[in-house]
Design a protein around this motif. Structure first.
Motif, mmCIF file in Angstrom:
data_model
loop_
_atom_site.group_PDB
_atom_site.id
_atom_site.type_symbol
_atom_site.label_atom_id
_atom_site.label_comp_id
_atom_site.label_asym_id
_atom_site.label_seq_id
_atom_site.Cartn_x
_atom_site.Cartn_y
_atom_site.Cartn_z
ATOM 1 N N UNK A 186 0.717 -1.249 -0.080
ATOM 2 C CA UNK A 186 -0.040 0.033 0.005
ATOM 3 C C UNK A 186 0.968 1.245 -0.018
ATOM 4 N N UNK A 187 0.294 2.267 -0.767
ATOM 5 C CA UNK A 187 1.434 3.568 -0.777
ATOM 6 C C UNK A 187 0.479 4.613 -0.496
ATOM 7 N N UNK A 188 1.047 5.696 0.270
ATOM 8 C CA UNK A 188 0.278 7.120 0.661
ATOM 9 C C UNK A 188 1.164 7.823 0.089
ATOM 10 N N UNK A 189 0.607 8.893 -0.618
ATOM 11 C CA UNK A 189 1.605 9.940 -1.305
ATOM 12 C C UNK A 189 1.503 11.398 -0.600
ATOM 13 N N UNK A 190 2.166 12.238 -0.851
ATOM 14 C CA UNK A 190 1.942 13.603 -0.571
ATOM 15 C C UNK A 190 0.475 14.211 -0.776
ATOM 16 N N UNK A 191 0.178 14.076 -2.014
ATOM 17 C CA UNK A 191 -1.332 14.679 -2.369
ATOM 18 C C UNK A 191 -1.914 13.313 -2.209
ATOM 19 N N UNK A 192 -3.283 13.732 -1.946
ATOM 20 C CA UNK A 192 -4.196 12.367 -1.226
ATOM 21 C C UNK A 192 -4.614 11.512 -2.316
ATOM 22 N N UNK A 193 -4.643 12.287 -3.696
ATOM 23 C CA UNK A 193 -5.139 11.312 -4.935
ATOM 24 C C UNK A 193 -6.530 10.835 -4.869
ATOM 25 N N UNK A 194 -7.633 11.168 -4.258
ATOM 26 C CA UNK A 194 -8.827 10.641 -3.954
ATOM 27 C C UNK A 194 -9.468 10.965 -5.146
ATOM 28 N N UNK A 195 -10.416 10.167 -5.408
ATOM 29 C CA UNK A 195 -11.314 10.397 -6.460
ATOM 30 C C UNK A 195 -12.556 11.376 -6.127
ATOM 31 N N UNK A 196 -12.535 12.455 -6.831
ATOM 32 C CA UNK A 196 -13.294 13.596 -6.380
ATOM 33 C C UNK A 196 -14.874 13.727 -6.643
ATOM 34 N N UNK A 197 -15.091 12.622 -7.352
ATOM 35 C CA UNK A 197 -16.626 12.279 -7.538
ATOM 36 C C UNK A 197 -17.341 10.953 -6.853
ATOM 37 N N UNK A 198 -16.164 10.605 -5.864
ATOM 38 C CA UNK A 198 -16.698 9.636 -4.881
ATOM 39 C C UNK A 198 -16.622 10.021 -3.447
ATOM 40 N N UNK A 199 -17.472 9.303 -2.673
ATOM 41 C CA UNK A 199 -17.341 9.809 -1.216
ATOM 42 C C UNK A 199 -16.202 9.103 -0.545
ATOM 43 N N UNK A 200 -16.029 9.285 0.554
ATOM 44 C CA UNK A 200 -14.860 8.496 1.554
ATOM 45 C C UNK A 200 -15.136 7.092 1.342
ATOM 46 N N UNK A 201 -16.298 6.519 1.474
ATOM 47 C CA UNK A 201 -16.646 5.135 1.542
ATOM 48 C C UNK A 201 -16.501 4.661 0.192
ATOM 49 N N UNK A 202 -16.733 5.341 -0.717
ATOM 50 C CA UNK A 202 -16.587 4.766 -2.081
ATOM 51 C C UNK A 202 -15.171 4.736 -2.612
ATOM 52 N N UNK A 203 -14.204 5.783 -2.168
ATOM 53 C CA UNK A 203 -13.061 5.849 -2.363
ATOM 54 C C UNK A 203 -12.214 4.539 -1.845
ATOM 55 N N UNK A 204 -12.684 3.941 -0.821
ATOM 56 C CA UNK A 204 -12.122 2.979 -0.006
ATOM 57 C C UNK A 204 -12.535 1.719 -0.874
ATOM 58 N N UNK A 205 -13.775 1.564 -1.184
ATOM 59 C CA UNK A 205 -14.012 0.105 -1.727
ATOM 60 C C UNK A 205 -14.004 -0.178 -3.217
ATOM 61 N N UNK A 206 -13.278 1.040 -3.795
ATOM 62 C CA UNK A 206 -13.393 0.865 -5.377
ATOM 63 C C UNK A 206 -12.189 -0.209 -5.910
#
Length: 249
Positions: free
Chosen positions: A89-109
């Motif tokens: 697993x890798x975590x970057x400086x910028x968060x790189x979350x999908x802006x059109x998905x909720x927190x939950x949806x970002x995690x499950x995709x």
């Protein structure tokens, strides 16, 4: 858990990594420090093959990849890269979350797409991870509704959703306001206490001193010195290390 032998990486004529050797046991937290441009982030990206390296061998969680100059990837090696990435697993400086998905949806995709996990199972695991990072009440929030610290904690939860054996953190707090740094570091401390194998590139010296098992000082593509936090902070051998730490201590 992690073994690197004679790792070389260049961009054109610019040598970024110059024969790095690295060993890390399961459950250890290693912190990498050093001046900008010394190869810290490139080393992390070579570990999970976001950057292909020129020469050397990388072994993580029982999967090994070895490169020599002018040798192209075979089909078998490409499969190994995919297997390797599923363990990291890798975590970057910028968060790189999908802006059109909720927190939950970002995690499950990723679990649903890559591991073919059913949505109900993926959501149940995601809820556990949101509790772990203290964001259960933000499950339906979009990234634009989250603070920087909250977004980074969602990014950590997203990486954990793939159940990695190793976590890599590349300056995970550098984009955060100072008051938000501690909430992200607290999650990382919890992971360390739970025995997650972690490699962390950071300028947070308090975190490095209090939480890490090993600190490596990078300088100009080499490991200047490596040792326990006490040795690096109290008895650094290298003049370069002493000068670098003066800026932060």
């Amino acid at each position: 858990m992690i073994q690197v032998e004679n790792l070389w990486k260049s961009f054109g004529k610019n040598e970024i990594l110059k024969g790095i050797n690295w060993k890390q046991r399961k459950g250890e937290l290693a912190v990498i420090i050093g001046p900008s441009g010394c190869g810290k982030s490139t080393f992390l990206r070579c570990l999970n093959h976001l950057e292909s390296f020129d020469e050397g061998k990388v072994s993580i969680a029982g999967i090994s990849l070895e490169h020599t100059k002018d040798r192209k990837h075979t089909k078998d090696e490409r499969q190994k890269i995919l297997q390797l990435r599923r363990r990291i697993g890798m975590v970057f400086q910028s968060f790189n979350l999908f802006p059109h998905l909720t927190a939950l949806e970002n995690i499950i995709v990723a679990p649903m797409t890559i591991k073919d996990i059913a949505q109900q199972e993926a959501e149940s695991h995601a809820m556990e991870l949101l509790r772990k990072v203290g964001l259960i009440d933000h499950r339906d929030h979009y990234p634009s509704q989250l603070s920087g610290g909250q977004s980074q904690r969602v990014a950590i939860a997203r990486a954990l959703a793939m159940e990695p054996e190793v976590m890599l953190f590349d300056e995970p707090t550098s984009a955060l306001d100072p008051q938000l740094v501690d909430e992200v570091l607290a999650v990382m401390k919890t992971l360390a206490e739970e025995g997650m194998t972690m490699v962390v590139v950071t300028h947070e010296m308090r975190f490095a001193r209090e939480v890490s098992d090993t600190i490596a000082v990078f300088n100009r593509g080499n490991i200047e010195e490596i040792g326990s936090p006490d040795k690096i902070f109290s008895q650094p051998k290298s003049p370069m290390t002493r000068e670098f730490l003066k800026k932060y201590l």
